[in-house]
Design an enzyme around this catalytic site. Sequence first.
Site, PDB file in Angstrom:
ATOM      1  CD  GLN A   1      -3.001   0.692   0.047  1.00  0.00           C
ATOM      2  OE1 GLN A   1      -3.069  -0.429  -0.457  1.00  0.00           O
ATOM      3  NE2 GLN A   1      -3.705   1.706  -0.384  1.00  0.00           N
TER       4      GLN A   1
ATOM      5  CG  HIS B   1      -0.808   2.701  -4.266  1.00  0.00           C
ATOM      6  ND1 HIS B   1      -0.974   2.551  -5.597  1.00  0.00           N
ATOM      7  CD2 HIS B   1      -1.319   1.585  -3.693  1.00  0.00           C
ATOM      8  CE1 HIS B   1      -1.569   1.377  -5.832  1.00  0.00           C
ATOM      9  NE2 HIS B   1      -1.776   0.777  -4.696  1.00  0.00           N
TER      10      HIS B   1
ATOM     11  CD  GLU C   1      -8.931   2.620  -2.337  1.00  0.00           C
ATOM     12  OE1 GLU C   1      -7.905   2.949  -1.689  1.00  0.00           O
ATOM     13  OE2 GLU C   1      -8.999   2.698  -3.576  1.00  0.00           O
ATOM     14  CG  HIS C   2      -7.919  -1.591  -0.869  1.00  0.00           C
ATOM     15  ND1 HIS C   2      -7.268  -0.414  -1.189  1.00  0.00           N
ATOM     16  CD2 HIS C   2      -8.334  -2.132  -2.038  1.00  0.00           C
ATOM     17  CE1 HIS C   2      -7.280  -0.266  -2.514  1.00  0.00           C
ATOM     18  NE2 HIS C   2      -7.928  -1.281  -3.043  1.00  0.00           N
TER      19      HIS C   2
ATOM     20  CG  ASP D   1      -4.580  -3.274  -6.232  1.00  0.00           C
ATOM     21  OD1 ASP D   1      -5.665  -2.772  -5.917  1.00  0.00           O
ATOM     22  OD2 ASP D   1      -3.529  -3.088  -5.572  1.00  0.00           O
TER      23      ASP D   1
ATOM     24  CG  HIS E   1     -50.270  17.414  -9.321  1.00  0.00           C
ATOM     25  ND1 HIS E   1     -49.841  18.703  -9.504  1.00  0.00           N
ATOM     26  CD2 HIS E   1     -49.147  16.637  -9.389  1.00  0.00           C
ATOM     27  CE1 HIS E   1     -48.527  18.713  -9.677  1.00  0.00           C
ATOM     28  NE2 HIS E   1     -48.082  17.475  -9.602  1.00  0.00           N
TER      29      HIS E   1
END
Lengths: 429, 429
Positions: A257, A260, A326-327, A360, A419
């Site tokens: 991780q 990145h 996220e993960h 991924d 209406h």
Amino acid sequence: MIQVYIHPPYERWNSISNRNLQNISHIKNLVTPIINDVKKYGDVALKNYTKKYDHVDIKHIQVTEEDFNKADMKISDHLKKSIETAYQNIKCFHQKQMHKENPIEVSKGVFCWRKIIPIEKIGFYIPGGSAPLFSTVLMLGIPGKLSGCKNIILCSPPNKNGEIHPAILYTAKYVGITQIYKVGGAQAIAAMAYGTKSIPSVYKIFGPGNSYVTISKQIVSQKGIVSIDIPAGPSEVVIMADDSANPEFVASDLLSQSEHDPESYILLVTPNNQFWIKKLKKELRKQFLNFDKKKDIIEESLKKSKIIVLSSLDECLNLVNQVAPEHLIINCKNSFYWSEKVINAGSVFLGNYSPVSAGDYASGTNHVLPTYGYAKSYSGLSMDSFVKKITFQKISKKGLKHLSKCINILSSEEGLFAHKKSINIRLKN
Amino acid sequence: MIQVYIHPPYERWNSISNRNLQNISHIKNLVTPIINDVKKYGDVALKNYTKKYDHVDIKHIQVTEEDFNKADMKISDHLKKSIETAYQNIKCFHQKQMHKENPIEVSKGVFCWRKIIPIEKIGFYIPGGSAPLFSTVLMLGIPGKLSGCKNIILCSPPNKNGEIHPAILYTAKYVGITQIYKVGGAQAIAAMAYGTKSIPSVYKIFGPGNSYVTISKQIVSQKGIVSIDIPAGPSEVVIMADDSANPEFVASDLLSQSEHDPESYILLVTPNNQFWIKKLKKELRKQFLNFDKKKDIIEESLKKSKIIVLSSLDECLNLVNQVAPEHLIINCKNSFYWSEKVINAGSVFLGNYSPVSAGDYASGTNHVLPTYGYAKSYSGLSMDSFVKKITFQKISKKGLKHLSKCINILSSEEGLFAHKKSINIRLKN
């Protein structure tokens, strides 16, 4: 290199696990004039900004057949085979996500139904530079194509030779996207939102990017009718590990991780003892020293990463759901049991042999996922992201008559008399 | 009172059918300090703004059991019965919208699946004032409850007596929402986004409102982790009519839309002849004169409404798809045939006996729909709006081994070596 918090009180969980808030106002100020210029001057602005930021004079913005052929020759057979494998798996997982619905006779003579209709025009942004994310071309392109979107365009910044990375071009063509433009950054987002002579405007913009791209996407989505996929931020992982987790594997996931982005969000929550933590930290150092690439990025992001030791897996899971990562890796003995309790996360990886890298690239799930806590209300990308669901209804005169009393009373109570009239005028004979 | 354009050239379609762009910068400037005040001062700010804008001193922000009981007594049995009918139909249509998916073995030992999980905390905004939109409580509350959202709160502005309209309270309780707060406007949106002592913060805010509410929703959705349902604007109808359409009915549909808002968007596209248009205009005037309520609003919005006469239904449909209206009535002989060609619309009503009012209240479809052309990329509200879909994967050692070559090659090509390492470290023994 990683900070450890042992049994912090509940009141501190939030501040310890908090994400860094990026200050975006200077980025807004920077991209706004770019967006306005592209809206006003079109291709001329695109070419100027490409010269300024990508340091290259672009004659033809659109990628040609020749560019595709050149790219094809540069891609090894190994790489082609791997792209095919990933393609098949991603396709396999996504194609089961659309569910046709039958019309429903809600009450006698009242037929209602939903129809799935692909968004007509969509645009993808694929970052270039040092990490050419052609895997994202698969993650956007496969569901985009499967869902039936007819007009798909793709923008990606050119290198100093005016070329897009061959793996991006090859993968795009492989999934069936051939309208590709050599433009990056805020200027690409503006072009897809407003259109220029070369680049047609689209209805929805997808894809990751740095903060300039992300904020540009937000700006155009507020101004016009273009929508965007997910608000994106730096990548995130939370690992929940018990003593069945192999520290070597966990260390490799933390490192994976960290490469990145220096801003990556990395958190390990565990009830494990000091001995396990020590082993993990040792393993982390050892693996780190073995890397010869991206060391600065890894070091920078590991510095900010955290281990929080809590008293039980229940507590760990509680924190996980508060963070909404996220993960999420659940590296525990009863990983399935714990996964059933997850309510906030983008994508969840179970056990010792399900690293994030698998999702991924190749296991089939989508890697475009909500960050920054948006997993509390957003899903990751799926077939849903590329379609709209339109409702239809066909009512017979009898069916309307049957509903009319109800509509009359409700619309009168809301003070909407026209209406009511639109019902009764149809039934007076 | 309605403008007619006969066979305008294609180049003019866009400018004729364009929506009025609202200038929102002054509204932004007005609501931003309100939002900031609520964030900073919580309940105190809520009470102050309620005094300022709703002209009432609120002691207890939350609705009490006594308030519910009082409301219950004010609601007639007729109204209760109608709410129940609408409830059943809306429930019937929405409950078929969730599709459970089974795990997929993407390749040997690689299991992936999606799980539908309701959003944990959601908030509804229901406008009050002259038109108490309790029908919207049904449209939000029914799918919200069906999808399993556990914490649902509702804000609605109080009247001068400090009360929320009894029909709103009754309907909310009927669908199972009991955490209700007497706050309206920007201050209500800010409270749901940031939380105050009385009002808990939520992860997603739903519901219509005037431009102050809409822009406040946009502002808070950009600032924090709260998300919103759909960007909302004034209500819209496009009617596509051939000579099988009864001018009386069409006129009633135009009028029905016009009473919502002076800014309502109203367009009739038709290949019909002058004689039919004349009959329609006559009918429109006749019905208008018969109204004794909301005449100003109706007149104002009819003035801006348009009839565009084109040469064929094919041309009409082309224009419809360009406009992407919130509501589309296809009042044609072969309404189903034409409905199959619709690609951009929120909700579609087929034939002479399917007025928009039916979908507004009781046929079962949702009436919270994308406006302002957002139907090109957004769906109306459905069960999807209240859930996230989280992906999961569980991979065996063998399964990972099978994927490893592909992941190794792809991650290397993207320059992500720690990703590669996280795979290989698991397989070295």
